[in-house]
Write an enzyme that holds these catalytic residues in place. Structure first.
Site, PDB file in Angstrom:
ATOM      1  N   LYS A  34       0.826  -1.250   0.035  1.00  0.00           N
ATOM      2  CA  LYS A  34      -0.088   0.032  -0.106  1.00  0.00           C
ATOM      3  C   LYS A  34       0.840   1.260  -0.145  1.00  0.00           C
ATOM      4  CE  LYS A  34      -0.313  -0.011   4.963  1.00  0.00           C
ATOM      5  NZ  LYS A  34      -1.139  -0.640   6.394  1.00  0.00           N
ATOM      6  N   ARG A 130     -10.282   0.125  15.553  1.00  0.00           N
ATOM      7  CA  ARG A 130     -10.263   0.971  14.225  1.00  0.00           C
ATOM      8  C   ARG A 130     -11.118   0.047  13.090  1.00  0.00           C
ATOM      9  NH1 ARG A 130      -4.077   1.255  11.520  1.00  0.00           N
ATOM     10  NH2 ARG A 130      -5.052  -0.843  10.707  1.00  0.00           N
ATOM     11  N   TYR A 258      14.814  31.167   8.120  1.00  0.00           N
ATOM     12  CA  TYR A 258      13.641  31.538   8.638  1.00  0.00           C
ATOM     13  C   TYR A 258      13.674  31.563  10.093  1.00  0.00           C
ATOM     14  CZ  TYR A 258      10.619  31.394   4.633  1.00  0.00           C
ATOM     15  OH  TYR A 258      10.069  31.675   3.428  1.00  0.00           O
ATOM     16  N   MET A 306      10.331  25.176   2.337  1.00  0.00           N
ATOM     17  CA  MET A 306       9.475  24.449   1.551  1.00  0.00           C
ATOM     18  C   MET A 306      10.349  23.506   0.640  1.00  0.00           C
ATOM     19  SD  MET A 306       6.305  25.537  -0.966  1.00  0.00           S
ATOM     20  CE  MET A 306       5.324  25.945   0.263  1.00  0.00           C
TER      21      MET A 306
HETATM   22  C1  LIG Z   1      -0.506  -1.642   6.625  1.00  0.00           C
HETATM   23  C2  LIG Z   1      -1.086  -2.833   7.271  1.00  0.00           C
HETATM   24  C3  LIG Z   1      -0.029  -4.014   7.490  1.00  0.00           C
HETATM   25  C4  LIG Z   1       1.222  -4.272   7.130  1.00  0.00           C
HETATM   26  O1  LIG Z   1       1.815  -3.520   8.666  1.00  0.00           O
HETATM   27  P1  LIG Z   1       3.470  -3.468   8.816  1.00  0.00           P
HETATM   28  O2  LIG Z   1       3.549  -3.170  10.282  1.00  0.00           O
HETATM   29  O3  LIG Z   1       3.787  -2.212   7.881  1.00  0.00           O
HETATM   30  O4  LIG Z   1       3.843  -4.785   8.445  1.00  0.00           O
HETATM   31  C5  LIG Z   1      -0.657  -5.350   7.676  1.00  0.00           C
HETATM   32  N1  LIG Z   1      -2.070  -5.350   7.775  1.00  0.00           N
HETATM   33  C6  LIG Z   1      -2.877  -4.319   7.780  1.00  0.00           C
HETATM   34  C7  LIG Z   1      -4.350  -4.775   7.950  1.00  0.00           C
HETATM   35  C8  LIG Z   1      -2.344  -2.901   7.427  1.00  0.00           C
HETATM   36  O5  LIG Z   1      -3.055  -1.819   7.522  1.00  0.00           O
END
Ligand SMILES: *Cc1c(COP(=O)(O)O)cnc(C)c1O
Length: 365
Positions: A34, A130, A258, A306
């Site tokens: 992801k 969550r 800055y 930036m």
């Molecule tokens: C992002 C995610 C993972 C991977 O987690 P890591 O700690 O980066 O290995 C696994 N399962 C779910 C549901 C996630 O959202």
């Protein structure tokens, strides 16, 4: 011609980390790619070549391009609104995680319309409030899933949950979540479901707690050399560097940037580096933050802007056009991603997923 700023992706490190993790468990390894492979781009193919057998992403929009790129391995997407492109997902054999009855009903309806059976993973929350179905909705979700299975529109191929504190090895919440998860799986089986892939562990649990491995581990961070449990030496897979734009020699007591937050100690040379917070250099970097030039560590002087930051390079004789390494795997003494995350008061994941679009990306060994 040199790009002003370059992000090198170390594909070999991704392959090594994947291999190491795959060899350390009897479970299947799902490579989590992801957020553009945690900012690393084309990590999926390296991970699949090195022992991962499946891919995981958050959204359907992230899953589809993997299929278009020719990936044949199973792909799971776990975070989608009810009204998402379920049809596109099903047509492309993307497996979907199901956190609610509304999601399930939508997927079953679209599968029926397409005349196929949707492969789903029921997602249960076991203690982090969550994603995933709340425990009180679990039984009815299983019963509805069984009903759709009987009608031929879905097949429950997996059950999943996620751990809140696996980065603290031995934390009692992990055991508690595992027991809640076991009970949820038993409850699903009693209702006639027969999931082949029961999965709970992400990187930290994969590295520290074999009892969580079950059928499948979902590993993201670890592929990219990030170990949230700080127990295992994995290889960093990213080097961020830039070319010095200009240098200037200044006297003692020169305020820099800055807010004049940095004032030179003595006569020194300042080197301007064309990387700023728009490129992912956190503005929150602490005054101790460093970069590397000519093999030496030098302080970042003053506020990150930036588009640019300034280094106090002292008497090193740095000239325009020289390469500065902001962070890397640490093999040549450069600051590591972990140090950068600490200096920014964050975790490595946030640093790697925020590198901006202006930075030129290169594949490296
Ligand atoms: C992002 C995610 C993972 C991977 O987690 P890591 O700690 O980066 O290995 C696994 N399962 C779910 C549901 C996630 O959202």
């Amino acid at each position: 011609m040199h790009a002003p700023a370059t992000l090198r992706i170390h594909g070999d490190a991704i392959a090594d980390n994947t291999r190491r993790i795959a060899q350390s468990t009897r479970a299947e390894v799902m490579a989590v790619v992801k957020a553009d492979g945690f900012g690393h781009g084309r990590a999926a193919l390296r991970a699949l070549d090195a022992g991962a057998t499946r891919l995981g992403v958050a959204t359907i929009e992230e899953a589809l391009p993997l299929r278009w790129a020719g990936v044949e391995a199973p792909i799971l997407s776990w975070l989608n609104p009810v009204e998402s492109d379920t049809v596109g997902a099903l047509r492309n054999r993307i497996e979907l995680a199901v956190p609610s009855q509304a999601h399930l009903a939508r997927i079953a309806a679209d599968a029926t319309r397409l005349g196929i059976r949707a492969a789903v993973h029921l997602h249960v929350d076991t203690g982090m409030a969550r994603d995933g179905a709340p425990p009180e909705e679990w039984k009815s979700l299983c019963e509805l899933a069984r009903l759709y299975e009987a009608r031929g529109s879905i097949r429950v191929v997996g059950i999943m949950s996620h751990l809140a504190r696996a980065d603290e090895p031995g934390h009692p919440l992990t055991l508690r979540q595992r027991l809640v998860f076991d009970a949820a799986v038993r409850s699903a089986r009693r209702r006639g479901l027969a999931p082949r892939h029961v999965h709970l562990a992400a990187t930290a649990a994969t590295l520290t707690d074999t009892a969580t491995h079950l059928d499948l581990v979902r590993v993201g961070a670890g592929l990219y050399g990030i170990d949230p449990s700080h127990t295992t030496d994995l290889r960093g897979a990213m080097t961020l560097s830039a070319r010095v734009t200009t240098v200037r020699d200044v006297p003692a007591a020169t305020p820099v940037g800055y807010g004049s937050r940095y004032v030179t100690d003595g006569p020194t040379r300042l080197a301007l580096v064309p990387l700023g917070y728009a490129d992912g250099v956190p503005r929150a970097l602490s005054p101790h933050a460093e970069a590397q030039v000519r093999g030496r560590r030098v302080p970042i002087a003053g506020a990150v802007s930036m588009d640019q930051l300034v280094l106090d390079v002292g008497a090193l004789g740095v000239e325009p056009g020289e390469e500065v390494v902001l962070f890397g795997p640490g093999d040549a003494g450069e600051p590591t991603l972990r140090e950068w995350a600490d200096w920014a008061g964050t975790i490595e994941h946030e640093v790697v997923t925020r590198i901006g679009g202006r930075v030129h990306v290169e594949d490296a060994a």
